[in-house]
Design an enzyme around this catalytic site. Structure first.
Site, PDB file in Angstrom:
ATOM      1  N   ASP A 150     -66.683 -58.177 -46.004  1.00 21.29           N
ATOM      2  CA  ASP A 150     -67.131 -59.458 -46.585  1.00 21.29           C
ATOM      3  C   ASP A 150     -65.878 -59.981 -47.254  1.00 21.29           C
ATOM      4  O   ASP A 150     -64.912 -59.949 -47.566  1.00 21.29           O
ATOM      5  CB  ASP A 150     -68.330 -58.994 -47.545  1.00 21.29           C
ATOM      6  CG  ASP A 150     -69.076 -60.146 -48.235  1.00 21.29           C
ATOM      7  OD1 ASP A 150     -68.990 -61.266 -47.807  1.00 21.29           O
ATOM      8  OD2 ASP A 150     -69.839 -60.071 -49.251  1.00 21.29           O
ATOM      9  N   CYS A 204     -86.646 -34.792 -42.321  1.00 15.77           N
ATOM     10  CA  CYS A 204     -85.298 -35.203 -42.185  1.00 15.77           C
ATOM     11  C   CYS A 204     -84.535 -34.058 -41.592  1.00 15.77           C
ATOM     12  O   CYS A 204     -84.408 -32.940 -41.846  1.00 15.77           O
ATOM     13  CB  CYS A 204     -84.746 -35.480 -43.488  1.00 15.77           C
ATOM     14  SG  CYS A 204     -83.179 -36.255 -43.355  1.00 15.77           S
TER      15      CYS A 204
END
Ligand SMILES: [Zn+2]
Length: 389
Positions: free
Chosen positions: A96, A307
């Site tokens: 970024d 999971c």
């Protein structure tokens, strides 16, 4: 300079939404899209090493120019040959530009047409971050995808201020494009315009006429409501070229991601899975779980039965609760592994659903499950659940 090509192949499109399945080829490997980028602001995803990141299924990391400019500084990246060698990560990296941090974090900040001056939180020295300087630093960092420096107005700003920020972002985007020196590094533009559709349209029209390798939507999840965010994401994504990747910056929760994929977004990043992990909150298939709560103290079962991550395979809620109660660093580390795995597995499932031509029913079922589990909690929250740091 000639346009750099970042090959992007869309291999499947959903028939009842704008969701699409693609692959983005970078110098450090192919990114399967839609993709979630793990946030490694300071060239580290806090507490995890590159092997951990590979194990949870990370394909691409996000690092931040603002923080890396101040510490360790671009000179070091030049000396060691870039971020990949520096942090031992061989996969793709997106940086970024620092725009968001300048506006949200920097002290003694002055923004002019030339760029932004601000004081370093490391050594109090004054820095200028201009569009050219941001590209120079990102070039030294050696990311696969660079972002243009953008102006991020306060989310509560009036329309004139948002217009001014959008127009300056456009001018800075052209300067960023002209400043690029390494044709191997892709450069994405950032569409601004707040929650004003007309401004978003103007911004997208201006930027998509330029040879950027991809387009991002910035300035969302900074105070807007979930409904506003969804509407702007859908209407803005439709303005971006179909043959270029689309990136929704800093968003968001699993429902945000599911909605944005339906809008045709390809890339995401968000600090939520790691930030909440450090606070002791887990995303699970049955909603959020707060490990510090006493209900977990004697819970002799995995964090999430559904999971497959190494945390859920090996440890109980009771053990995780104990680690958080003692302030042991293993707690946040194990929870970060789980939360990132949760996000990345959701993206993998979404990709499979798009390929199977069943994205809409998949997303609807996921959203219904999340709403069912978190309904009581969501209805209690008056503001956005996002943590936009
Ligand atoms: Zn897990």
């Amino acid at each position: 300079m000639a346009r750099m090509v970042l090959p992007f192949l869309v291999s499947a499109s959903d028939t009842s939404s704008s969701a699409r399945r693609g692959a983005l080829q970078t110098q450090h490997g192919t990114i399967e899209t839609p993709a979630f980028m793990c946030v490694g602001t300071r060239a580290t995803v806090t507490g995890l090493d590159p092997e951990d990141l590979r194990a949870v299924g990370a394909g691409i990391l996000l690092a931040n120019t603002y923080h890396l400019l101040l510490q360790p500084g671009p000179e070091l990246f030049r000396r060691v040959g870039g971020i990949h060698r520096f942090m031992g990560w061989t996969g793709p990296v997106l940086t970024d530009s620092g725009g968001y941090q300048i506006f949200s974090l920097a002290s003694d900040r002055t923004v002019r047409e030339k760029g932004a001056t601000f004081k370093s939180y490391v050594d109090k020295r004054t820095h200028l971050l201009s569009p050219e300087r941001s590209i120079e630093v990102q070039t030294a960092i050696g990311s696969d995808i660079m972002m243009v420096l953008d102006v991020c107005p306060d989310s509560t700003a009036d329309e004139a201020t948002i217009r001014e920020a959008m127009e300056r972002t456009n001018r800075w985007a052209l300067r960023s494009l002209a400043a690029r020196t390494n044709a191997q590094q892709a450069l994405f533009a950032i569409v601004q315009g707040g929650v004003v559709s007309e401004l978003r349209r103007e911004s997208a029209a201006f930027l998509t006429a330029q040879p950027f390798d991809g387009f991002a939507l910035g300035g969302l999840a900074v105070g807007d409501t979930r409904a506003q965010r969804e509407e702007i994401t859908h209407s803005s994504a439709a303005l971006l070229p179909a043959n270029r990747p689309r990136y929704l910056m800093g968003v968001g929760t699993p429902p945000d991601l599911l909605q944005a994929i339906a809008a045709g977004i390809d890339l995401f990043d968000c600090v939520l899975p790691t930030h909440l992990a450090w606070q002791g909150t887990a995303f699970t298939s049955t909603g959020r779980v707060r490990l510090k709560r006493s209900a977990c103290a004697a819970a002799d079962k995995p964090l999430d039965d559904c999971c497959a991550c190494s945390t859920c395979r090996r440890f109980t809620r009771a053990y995780l609760h104990h680690l958080f109660k003692c302030g042991e660093p293993l707690g946040p580390r194990l929870l970060s592994i789980h939360n990132l795995h949760h996000y990345l597995a959701l993206m993998a499932e979404a990709r499979d659903a798009i390929e199977a031509g069943a994205y809409t029913s998949f997303a609807r079922a996921k959203l219904a499950a999340i709403d069912r589990h978190e309904h009581s909690e969501l209805s209690l929250r008056s503001s956005s659940p996002d943590d936009p740091s």
